[in-house]
Design an enzyme around this catalytic site. Sequence first.
Site, PDB file in Angstrom:
ATOM      1  N   LYS A 278       0.880  -1.281   0.020  1.00  0.00           N
ATOM      2  CA  LYS A 278      -0.093   0.177   0.161  1.00  0.00           C
ATOM      3  C   LYS A 278       0.787   1.296   0.011  1.00  0.00           C
ATOM      4  O   LYS A 278       0.551   2.269  -0.931  1.00  0.00           O
ATOM      5  CB  LYS A 278      -0.884   0.073   1.093  1.00  0.00           C
TER       6      LYS A 278
ATOM      7  N   GLY B 147     -12.874  -4.765   5.322  1.00  0.00           N
ATOM      8  CA  GLY B 147     -14.278  -5.157   5.701  1.00  0.00           C
ATOM      9  C   GLY B 147     -15.129  -5.139   4.307  1.00  0.00           C
ATOM     10  O   GLY B 147     -14.919  -4.215   3.321  1.00  0.00           O
TER      11      GLY B 147
HETATM   12  N1  HSE Z   1      -6.018  -7.153   5.109  1.00  0.00           N
HETATM   13  C1  HSE Z   1      -6.191  -5.811   4.744  1.00  0.00           C
HETATM   14  C2  HSE Z   1      -6.227  -5.263   6.229  1.00  0.00           C
HETATM   15  C3  HSE Z   1      -7.503  -5.663   4.250  1.00  0.00           C
HETATM   16  O1  HSE Z   1      -6.321  -5.773   7.289  1.00  0.00           O
HETATM   17  O2  HSE Z   1      -6.161  -3.980   6.195  1.00  0.00           O
HETATM   18  C4  HSE Z   1      -7.451  -4.415   3.421  1.00  0.00           C
HETATM   19  O3  HSE Z   1      -6.571  -4.310   2.513  1.00  0.00           O
END
Ligand code: HSE
Length: 434
Positions: free
Chosen positions: A205, A302
């Site tokens: 990210k 979610g």
């Molecule tokens: N697994 C990720 C989290 C989901 O827990 O933020 C969203 O990208």
Amino acid sequence: MKTIQVGLIGFGVIGSGVVRILEESRELISRRLGAELRLKKIADLDIDTDRGVPVSREQLTTDVNDILEDPEIDIVIELMGGYEPARTFVLKALENGKHVVSANKALLSKHGDEIFTVVEEKNLAVGYEASVGGAIPIIRSLREAFAANPITLIEGIVNGTANYILSRMSDGSCDFDSALREAQEKGFAEADPTFDIEGIDSAHKIAILSSLAFGTRVDADKILVEGISTIGREDIQSAAELGFRIKLLAVSKFNGESVDVRVHPAMLPKDHPMASINGVLNAVRVCDQWMEENVLVGHGAGSLPTGSAVVGDVIEIARGILSGSSGRIPPQSFPKALRRDLPLLDRDDIRSAYFLRFKVKDQPGVLSTLSGILGSHAISIESVLQKERSAQGQGVPLMIMTHTAKEKDIRQALSKISELECIDEKPVLIRVEK
Ligand code: HSE
């Protein structure tokens, strides 16, 4: 009313949220868009499990080509995750002239350049708001709202699962394993939760955000990534006693020459804007000289929060189709020809304050030995905290907070300290962001 047809690949947690939102917000979407969105096909290997959302048998297929080769489908939503076959499917959708929406941060951080190049060449649109920060509109903000801002810093709490675990451990209601189980049950975690816990998801990210903010490619595999599995209750408690909270932080800094991008647990002063972001909430803080700082907060994982970001992208792309302005905004904020290759700051040159936790033998001279080694590596101590000897009479916890130091010096000093006979366990290091 005109109809825009959509195909969905991947009918999991987020896919089910998308189906529900498209159905329950149908009228609102039509009024906002001035057209109807029709979910023509959903492709998944499992088309038998009831997801509890309204779909007809005719909508479901196990053959992805029913979407990729259907000339009536304008927009393909890719929610299958992973690198392959997601990459192949997205490229095929683009080759066939379809716009794409994806929540796949792993795919976009690794193959984004290849995918975005095709998007630009074919004057198509790609939406990937849901890939970072769930419902937080950070991609749109970086691409559009912050287009005038010479960004110097992005800090993100961008993994809901890790934040959920740390929050539950901090409020004393759960240990690591049960907090992780809860996050999995609530559908926040990745298929492989190692990605959440070890910081890999956050690395994907922050690579995407850095690329948008600085117009450069950041390779998630090359940045410093440390997860939360080494963080114990004692670190969380000591941090609290010193007035700090521990968060899994994704950081990206631009100093005009290089980018310093990393993911690691960080101690934040309790009045820091990110320190009170708890549970599955995510936050992204963006700083520059014009707006100073901007903190966006929202649900980072979610089915419905992330699903709503996906549907928001679909609507935005549909607006572009209807107005004949698809491809108006470069997928990575900067047109490909105007992007540049900025070097990644060498790990050794990272500068930070550090919290160090040792388990030491309770005997004379230990503290002066440790401080001597730190001092000989140009590391200055800000404060020291020693805990009582435990009932079993084992080593005592000794915590040291340093002033700003160079990562290379800290690593060398810790390696020397680890060899000392008075050290019982591998020292724990947590960077402090002030
Ligand atoms: N697994 C990720 C989290 C989901 O827990 O933020 C969203 O990208």
